[in-house]
Design an enzyme around this catalytic site. Structure first.
Site, short mmCIF file in Angstrom:
data_model
loop_
_atom_site.label_atom_id
_atom_site.label_comp_id
_atom_site.label_asym_id
_atom_site.label_seq_id
_atom_site.Cartn_x
_atom_site.Cartn_y
_atom_site.Cartn_z
N LYS A 214 0.80 -1.23 0.00
CA LYS A 214 0.00 0.00 0.00
C LYS A 214 0.83 1.28 0.00
CE LYS A 214 -0.70 0.01 5.00
NZ LYS A 214 -1.45 -0.67 6.07
N ARG B 9 -7.31 -0.22 17.26
CA ARG B 9 -7.76 -0.01 15.89
C ARG B 9 -8.70 -1.19 15.62
NH1 ARG B 9 -4.02 0.82 10.49
NH2 ARG B 9 -4.46 -1.40 10.25
#
Ligand SMILES: *Cc1c(COP(=O)(O)O)cnc(C)c1O
Length: 353
Positions: free
Chosen positions: A36, A129
């Site tokens: 990414k 998260r």
């Protein structure tokens, strides 16, 4: 090719990838190369795929779509959007999940496509998260196991992304215990226990990683040779796989203090200046649209970055031993945030050498 540009040394990328893949393999860990940070450019993913990694992983379905020709299994790292369930099943071999509603949508899409989609259950061990809270993991695994169309392939954790929580023998052992509790309760075998991202390498190197952890997803450590959470260089890797180069469009000697009454700059900040007298200043044609200036440094250590607006970056080149000219290109090393921005910017030319 036009400036500004992001130049990638593919030999160095291969070196870093192979070094870390071998380091992981020595401890029975399969490496997922995380693409990414460089927008999953297939030219680079192909280099990584040929350098000993077992998986390619990305947060975005759009990026996985670019990698379909590369014969390695693909992971979707970010929890899938229900609205993208069909694409997730079509483009990812494994997705990370924490929501039953999403797993149901994936199962339905898989049945429709005549596939079995693999799911990894994310467990939150404190970083806050993604992931089910640890005390809900066994029960959630049972709900996934009951779905037709998806297969529970393992459990995983993500750390040091939001809460800054570091991997430790204690939280990794907790993940292994959760995997074993799921196996015992439902009589299944979990193939993958995924122990995190680049921040897990230090624990691995120190020998503190439980042997049942058999999977890591590495982005930053591989592409930059660096790990932010600990602020450490990764031994055996190089830190100059990526070079950012921008062209000088003005080179003038000016005072270091602005002249006139000071208001807010283009980004709403009131700037502060130090009087260092008259300085040799270069403007390069790149700016905050393409970069994060706090996450990069000039290769010439005698150059400093004074600031930037959207399209201009101002450098102090007074102390540099080189006689810079308008039209010259200045090179920079990038940290994670700047690489992410430069890779994404449509104004930055990409060059793979
Ligand atoms: C981005 C990401 C990674 C890779 O993190 P690095 O720190 O770059 O190694 C791993 N896992 C997940 C879930 C991610 O989102």
């Amino acid at each position: 090719m036009p400036y500004p540009k992001l130049v990638v040394d593919t030999k160095k990328l291969a070196h870093n990838t192979r070094t870390l893949a071998e380091r992981c393999a020595a401890r029975g860990i399969a490496l997922a190369a995380v693409t990414k940070v460089y927008c999953a450019f297939p030219e680079l993913a192909r280099v990584q795929a040929a350098s000993g990694v077992a998986w390619l992983a990305d947060s975005r379905v759009e990026n996985l779509a670019k990698l379909q020709d590369i014969p390695l299994p693909k992971i979707l790292l970010r929890l899938p959007m229900i609205s993208q369930a069909e694409d997730v099943v079509a483009l990812a071999d494994l997705s990370f999940n924490s929501e039953i509603a999403t797993c149901k949508a994936l199962a339905a899409a898989a049945r429709k496509q005549g596939k079995i989609h693999d799911v990894l259950l994310m467990v939150d061990l404190g970083d806050l998260r993604e992931g089910v809270w640890a005390d809900r993991a066994v029960e959630t695994a049972g709900e996934i196991l009951a779905l037709e169309g998806v297969r529970l392939r393992g459990v995983g954790v993500n750390l040091t992304c939001y809460g800054g929580v570091l991997p430790s023998s204690a939280n990794m052992t907790r993940l292994v215990e959760i995997a074993e509790a799921i196996e015992k309760r439902y009589g299944v075998a979990l193939e993958i226990v995924s122990g995190g991202n680049s921040s897990s390498l230090k624990l691995l190197a120190s020998g503190g990683m439980p042997s049942r952890i058999n999977h890591l997803r590495l982005g930053e450590s591989v592409v930059l040779g660096f790990e932010t959470a600990e602020g450490t260089r990764i031994p055996g890797t190089v830190d100059d796989v990526f070079t950012f180069a921008a062209e000088i469009v003005e080179l003038q000697t000016k005072p270091s203090l602005p002249v006139g009454e000071i208001g807010r700059d283009a980004f709403g900040q009131v700037p502060v200046f130090e009087d260092r007298g008259w300085r040799r200043r270069a403007i390069v044609a790149a700016g905050r649209q393409d970069l994060r200036i706090d996450a990069m440094r000039p290769r010439d250590e005698k150059i400093s970055i004074l600031g930037a607006s959207s399209d201009h970056m101002i450098l102090d080149v007074t102390d540099s031993s080189r006689e810079w000219q308008v039209g010259d290109a200045v090179e920079f090393n990038l940290a994670y945030g700047a690489l992410l921005a430069a890779a994404t910017s449509a104004y930055v030319t990409k060059e793979f050498v």
